[in-house]
Design an enzyme around this catalytic site. Sequence first.
Site, PDB file in Angstrom:
ATOM      1  CG  ASP A 290      -5.614 -68.161   5.205  1.00  0.00           C
ATOM      2  OD1 ASP A 290      -5.062 -69.233   5.482  1.00  0.00           O
ATOM      3  OD2 ASP A 290      -5.074 -67.271   4.522  1.00  0.00           O
TER       4      ASP A 290
ATOM      5  CE  LYS B 225      -8.440 -74.553   4.403  1.00  0.00           C
ATOM      6  NZ  LYS B 225      -8.464 -73.084   4.265  1.00  0.00           N
TER       7      LYS B 225
ATOM      8  CG  ASN C 235       0.247 -74.552  -0.228  1.00  0.00           C
ATOM      9  OD1 ASN C 235       0.122 -75.589   0.422  1.00  0.00           O
ATOM     10  ND2 ASN C 235      -0.289 -74.414  -1.428  1.00  0.00           N
TER      11      ASN C 235
ATOM     12  N   GLY D 259      -1.660 -73.200   6.241  1.00  0.00           N
ATOM     13  CA  GLY D 259      -1.407 -72.914   7.651  1.00  0.00           C
ATOM     14  C   GLY D 259      -2.738 -73.052   8.356  1.00  0.00           C
ATOM     15  CG  HIS D 260      -4.988 -76.005   7.935  1.00  0.00           C
ATOM     16  ND1 HIS D 260      -5.439 -77.181   7.387  1.00  0.00           N
ATOM     17  CD2 HIS D 260      -4.946 -75.117   6.903  1.00  0.00           C
ATOM     18  CE1 HIS D 260      -5.647 -77.006   6.081  1.00  0.00           C
ATOM     19  NE2 HIS D 260      -5.339 -75.765   5.774  1.00  0.00           N
TER      20      HIS D 260
ATOM     21  CD  GLN E 111      -3.647 -74.790  -0.433  1.00  0.00           C
ATOM     22  OE1 GLN E 111      -3.838 -75.849  -0.995  1.00  0.00           O
ATOM     23  NE2 GLN E 111      -2.765 -74.681   0.544  1.00  0.00           N
TER      24      GLN E 111
HETATM   25  P1  GDP Z   1      -7.377 -72.194   7.772  1.00  0.00           P
HETATM   26  O1  GDP Z   1      -6.182 -72.054   6.891  1.00  0.00           O
HETATM   27  O2  GDP Z   1      -8.647 -72.258   7.008  1.00  0.00           O
HETATM   28  O3  GDP Z   1      -7.243 -73.313   8.769  1.00  0.00           O
HETATM   29  O4  GDP Z   1      -7.452 -70.834   8.619  1.00  0.00           O
HETATM   30  P2  GDP Z   1      -6.227 -70.088   9.353  1.00  0.00           P
HETATM   31  O5  GDP Z   1      -5.842 -70.877  10.533  1.00  0.00           O
HETATM   32  O6  GDP Z   1      -5.162 -69.743   8.382  1.00  0.00           O
HETATM   33  O7  GDP Z   1      -6.910 -68.714   9.741  1.00  0.00           O
HETATM   34  C1  GDP Z   1      -8.041 -68.660  10.551  1.00  0.00           C
HETATM   35  C2  GDP Z   1      -7.726 -67.763  11.763  1.00  0.00           C
HETATM   36  O8  GDP Z   1      -8.923 -67.401  12.409  1.00  0.00           O
HETATM   37  C3  GDP Z   1      -6.907 -68.471  12.836  1.00  0.00           C
HETATM   38  O9  GDP Z   1      -6.106 -67.530  13.494  1.00  0.00           O
HETATM   39  C4  GDP Z   1      -7.966 -69.041  13.772  1.00  0.00           C
HETATM   40  O10 GDP Z   1      -7.480 -69.238  15.089  1.00  0.00           O
HETATM   41  C5  GDP Z   1      -8.977 -67.942  13.734  1.00  0.00           C
HETATM   42  N1  GDP Z   1     -10.382 -68.342  13.912  1.00  0.00           N
HETATM   43  C6  GDP Z   1     -11.009 -69.466  13.473  1.00  0.00           C
HETATM   44  N2  GDP Z   1     -12.328 -69.403  13.739  1.00  0.00           N
HETATM   45  C7  GDP Z   1     -12.535 -68.222  14.345  1.00  0.00           C
HETATM   46  C8  GDP Z   1     -13.704 -67.548  14.830  1.00  0.00           C
HETATM   47  O11 GDP Z   1     -14.829 -68.020  14.724  1.00  0.00           O
HETATM   48  N3  GDP Z   1     -13.531 -66.300  15.384  1.00  0.00           N
HETATM   49  C9  GDP Z   1     -12.302 -65.718  15.488  1.00  0.00           C
HETATM   50  N4  GDP Z   1     -12.232 -64.512  16.033  1.00  0.00           N
HETATM   51  N5  GDP Z   1     -11.191 -66.318  15.041  1.00  0.00           N
HETATM   52  C10 GDP Z   1     -11.309 -67.543  14.474  1.00  0.00           C
HETATM   53  P1  IMO Z   2      -4.782 -72.557   3.838  1.00  0.00           P
HETATM   54  O1  IMO Z   2      -4.878 -74.053   3.734  1.00  0.00           O
HETATM   55  C1  IMO Z   2      -4.491 -68.731   1.772  1.00  0.00           C
HETATM   56  C2  IMO Z   2      -2.173 -68.636  -1.957  1.00  0.00           C
HETATM   57  C3  IMO Z   2      -0.875 -67.855  -1.972  1.00  0.00           C
HETATM   58  C4  IMO Z   2      -0.843 -67.399  -3.417  1.00  0.00           C
HETATM   59  C5  IMO Z   2      -1.426 -68.609  -4.154  1.00  0.00           C
HETATM   60  C6  IMO Z   2      -0.365 -69.527  -4.759  1.00  0.00           C
HETATM   61  O2  IMO Z   2      -4.096 -72.087   5.061  1.00  0.00           O
HETATM   62  O3  IMO Z   2      -6.120 -71.940   3.633  1.00  0.00           O
HETATM   63  P2  IMO Z   2       1.288 -71.303  -3.667  1.00  0.00           P
HETATM   64  O4  IMO Z   2       2.367 -71.129  -2.641  1.00  0.00           O
HETATM   65  O5  IMO Z   2       0.218 -72.262  -3.270  1.00  0.00           O
HETATM   66  O6  IMO Z   2       1.827 -71.585  -5.043  1.00  0.00           O
HETATM   67  O7  IMO Z   2       0.610 -69.841  -3.774  1.00  0.00           O
HETATM   68  O8  IMO Z   2      -2.191 -69.315  -3.203  1.00  0.00           O
HETATM   69  N1  IMO Z   2      -2.287 -69.660  -0.883  1.00  0.00           N
HETATM   70  C7  IMO Z   2      -3.055 -69.549   0.200  1.00  0.00           C
HETATM   71  N2  IMO Z   2      -3.813 -68.519   0.622  1.00  0.00           N
HETATM   72  N3  IMO Z   2      -4.473 -69.884   2.471  1.00  0.00           N
HETATM   73  C8  IMO Z   2      -3.743 -70.936   2.033  1.00  0.00           C
HETATM   74  O9  IMO Z   2      -3.806 -72.152   2.618  1.00  0.00           O
HETATM   75  C9  IMO Z   2      -2.956 -70.782   0.873  1.00  0.00           C
HETATM   76  N4  IMO Z   2      -2.114 -71.588   0.188  1.00  0.00           N
HETATM   77  C10 IMO Z   2      -1.717 -70.901  -0.898  1.00  0.00           C
HETATM   78  O10 IMO Z   2      -0.913 -66.765  -1.074  1.00  0.00           O
HETATM   79  O11 IMO Z   2      -1.731 -66.327  -3.602  1.00  0.00           O
HETATM   80 MG    MG Z   3      -4.492 -70.821   6.646  1.00  0.00          MG
END
Ligand code: GDP
Ligand code: IMO
Ligand code: MG
Length: 433
Positions: free
Chosen positions: A22, A25, A47, A49-50, A233
């Site tokens: 998170d 990416k 698993n 969520g981008h 991840q």
């Molecule tokens: P990922 O799994 O690495 O793709 O990240 P996620 O999408 O799960 O979580 C990142 C969150 O931060 C999302 O809600 C994005 O929209 C948000 N986000 C990404 N870059 C920025 C930033 O520079 N500033 C803020 N405030 N939010 C951001």
């Molecule tokens: P992105 O790509 C954050 C965490 C789960 C748990 C552990 C194992 O959005 O960054 P799993 O379901 O993979 O067997 O769970 O890994 N986890 C993540 N945490 N971002 C993710 O993906 C994750 N994918 C798995 O919360 O702790």
């Molecule tokens: Mg994510």
Amino acid sequence: MDSQSGRIERLNRVVVGLQWGDEGKGKVVDLLSQNADVVARFQGGNNAGHTIVIGDVQVILHLVPSGIFHPGKICVIGNGVVLDPYVFMDELKTVSEFGVDYTDRIFISAATNLILPYHRLADGIEESGRGKNGLGTTQRGIGPAYQDKVQRIGIRLADIFSDARLHDKLETQKRLKSPWLDRLPDDKKIDFEKIYSDLVGLRDVFRPMMTDVSKLLDDAHRAGMVILYEGAQGAMLDVDLGTYPYATSSNTTVGGALTGLGIGPRMIDEVVGIVKAYTTRVGAGPFPTELDDDVGKRLREIGGEYGAVTRRPRRTGWLDLVQLRHACRINGVDKIALTKLDVLDTFDEIKVATHYHCQGEKLETLPTDLCLLSECIPDYTVFAGWKTSTAGITSYDDLPQGAREYMDYICRELDVKLLLLSTGPARDHTVLV
Ligand code: GDP
Ligand code: IMO
Ligand code: MG
């Protein structure tokens, strides 16, 4: 196309998370996709969520690579991914609703293992069996699907095209899993006939998408196309190199791109690590810089730190250089993208862990036995907050001095260059360095 994107050099880049996932990416891959021809996911499953924000619209992708919103870009799902066909179908529907034409643009390896309904069920059963040692998985069947792969009983995409093979493999599943399948209550029983017919019913969808991904990428590379490799991840969730057993079941680090797509190392020009300006973690496991106080709550609220898959509140804490040194080394990181800097705008002081104290020793790198991480006490260096908004800033010169010092310090300490700085969720909330 974004006005700044012409400034990004056309290179074959791997994008990996350097913390516990998170890091942003999705946003960065979406942005860099503008300067690539192919975007390839190499591990993990739904698993992940981008999040991508385009204008006022937010989309969360789980399986489809984050380049899909750029017309004409090829999106590839490698053999290292575990793919839930039901979730994938939903996601195709979602991207279509956003006006995306994915015809002839999505390709999936014939060797990609499928996540099927019994995997999701097993994920729940295994998690409750762990009792107080639960991992807090996403409950999407990821671990059980990778178990089947390693046990060499997984059902791969190519298998759905052969009646006999699919039937035979499902029978094997039934036999080997009977100790727990047979004990399921009636309302939870797995309908194998339905799985068989669902998979046969999906042949027409998957036929044009299934390919030899290794060859597709090699051909693209030879033709001078630029490939962006999208990790899921983060480094600390790597099954070998992360905080095992509090990890996911795949190699989230750079090596996963090679085995998860069937490519050689010379098809990668640059390794880009994504670093959030502070740290978050969802699920169980050690987290030395975790803040269990009002500061941690503020990070969660301002940063919107709620899981993109499960909506669970993310645990929050300060940036951790000890953890990041490990993440940079195991990935061979060249450059970082620092995200969510704007979330720190209102803090009076901002802390960064520089080393740990563990069992009477001072450590600059992680303890040899990563299980000791839960006993490590971080030491911090403290920065005065810049207390002005950086939200949406696109030029380095417009950044407050304090923010520049913060990011320069991080790069110096990690011995990496900065590729970009993210100051908001949208594509153009970005400073290209
Ligand atoms: P990922 O799994 O690495 O793709 O990240 P996620 O999408 O799960 O979580 C990142 C969150 O931060 C999302 O809600 C994005 O929209 C948000 N986000 C990404 N870059 C920025 C930033 O520079 N500033 C803020 N405030 N939010 C951001
Ligand atoms: P992105 O790509 C954050 C965490 C789960 C748990 C552990 C194992 O959005 O960054 P799993 O379901 O993979 O067997 O769970 O890994 N986890 C993540 N945490 N971002 C993710 O993906 C994750 N994918 C798995 O919360 O702790
Ligand atoms: Mg994510």
